[in-house]
Motif scaffolding. Structure first.
Motif, PDB file in Angstrom:
ATOM      1  N   MET A  43       0.847  -1.178   0.000  1.00  0.00           N
ATOM      2  CA  MET A  43       0.000   0.000   0.000  1.00  0.00           C
ATOM      3  C   MET A  43       0.898   1.249   0.000  1.00  0.00           C
ATOM      4  N   THR A  44       0.549   2.201  -0.855  1.00  0.00           N
ATOM      5  CA  THR A  44       1.322   3.448  -0.924  1.00  0.00           C
ATOM      6  C   THR A  44       0.794   4.427   0.126  1.00  0.00           C
ATOM      7  N   GLU A  45       1.538   5.509   0.347  1.00  0.00           N
ATOM      8  CA  GLU A  45       1.078   6.536   1.276  1.00  0.00           C
ATOM      9  C   GLU A  45      -0.247   7.124   0.801  1.00  0.00           C
ATOM     10  N   ARG A  46      -0.382   7.331  -0.490  1.00  0.00           N
ATOM     11  CA  ARG A  46      -1.612   7.895  -1.041  1.00  0.00           C
ATOM     12  C   ARG A  46      -2.795   6.962  -0.792  1.00  0.00           C
ATOM     13  N   GLU A  47      -2.583   5.657  -0.981  1.00  0.00           N
ATOM     14  CA  GLU A  47      -3.655   4.681  -0.738  1.00  0.00           C
ATOM     15  C   GLU A  47      -4.034   4.649   0.742  1.00  0.00           C
ATOM     16  N   ALA A  55      -7.651   5.721   2.167  1.00  0.00           N
ATOM     17  CA  ALA A  55      -8.412   4.723   2.921  1.00  0.00           C
ATOM     18  C   ALA A  55      -8.899   5.263   4.272  1.00  0.00           C
ATOM     19  N   TYR A  56      -8.118   6.137   4.917  1.00  0.00           N
ATOM     20  CA  TYR A  56      -8.431   6.538   6.294  1.00  0.00           C
ATOM     21  C   TYR A  56      -8.704   8.029   6.472  1.00  0.00           C
ATOM     22  N   ASN A  57      -8.521   8.823   5.451  1.00  0.00           N
ATOM     23  CA  ASN A  57      -8.678  10.274   5.568  1.00  0.00           C
ATOM     24  C   ASN A  57     -10.055  10.683   6.094  1.00  0.00           C
ATOM     25  N   LYS A  58     -11.117  10.101   5.551  1.00  0.00           N
ATOM     26  CA  LYS A  58     -12.468  10.490   5.972  1.00  0.00           C
ATOM     27  C   LYS A  58     -12.726  10.148   7.431  1.00  0.00           C
ATOM     28  N   ASP A  59     -12.296   8.966   7.871  1.00  0.00           N
ATOM     29  CA  ASP A  59     -12.474   8.579   9.278  1.00  0.00           C
ATOM     30  C   ASP A  59     -11.708   9.521  10.204  1.00  0.00           C
TER      31      ASP A  59
END
Length: 177
Positions: free
Chosen positions: A1-5, A9-13
């Protein structure tokens, strides 16, 4: 998994948790950024429970900021994000008014809770974490999570009942009921 992924994946939470804890969109954005800076500076690829680990970092950042700005918490604006989400579809005026009142009452009740109880309520009902995930996030036993959740809900229920009885008394006094 990249930093962007990982970010996607978790930005909204992370943002949602920050927003509900801080009640300020700009502070939530700033803290969300700080959380991911912290995450990316760590060996995040070696973390077993990534979501719980990120949420623990998020909650620690939020609690630290709340401690620094204790007196500002009552002054912060209402929850615009939730309002925008709930009124996104076409609704009757009555429904919108009721939802605004419920949102304002929920926010008022959350603001009256001590930080430890507010953290558990936010992670459980806003972040939708399980009891185990909350325990991992806050580094406390599951039993403590359950007791804090129970205590917070009990306090909120009591405040709601008090508000409701005051409202009913007002209606009887003015003959609107």
């Amino acid at each position: 998994m990249t930093e962007r992924e990982l970010f996607d994946a978790y930005n909204k939470d992370v943002y949602r948790t920050c927003y509900y804890m801080l009640r300020n969109a700009q502070d939530a954005e700033d803290l969300c950024h700080d959380v991911f800076v912290t995450v990316f500076r760590q060996e995040w690829r070696n973390v077993e429970h990534t979501r719980a680990w990120i949420m623990r970092i998020t909650m620690n950042h939020c609690l630290n900021l709340l401690r620094r700005n204790q007196t500002q918490r009552e002054k912060q604006s209402q929850v615009q994000w939730l309002h925008e989400q709930t009124t996104a579809s076409v609704k009757s005026v009555d429904t919108i008014v009721l939802e605004k009142a419920a949102t304002a009452e929920w926010e008022k009740l959350l603001n009256q809770l001590p930080d430890k109880l507010m953290a558990v309520i936010t992670l459980r009902y806003i972040g939708e974490l399980s009891m185990t995930e909350i325990a991992e996030t806050l580094k406390i036993p599951v039993g403590t999570v359950k007791s804090r959740l129970h205590k917070a809900l009990k306090i909120m229920r009591k405040k709601l009942e008090q508000n409701h009885s005051i409202w009913l008394k007002g209606e009887k006094q003015y003959g609107t009921h």
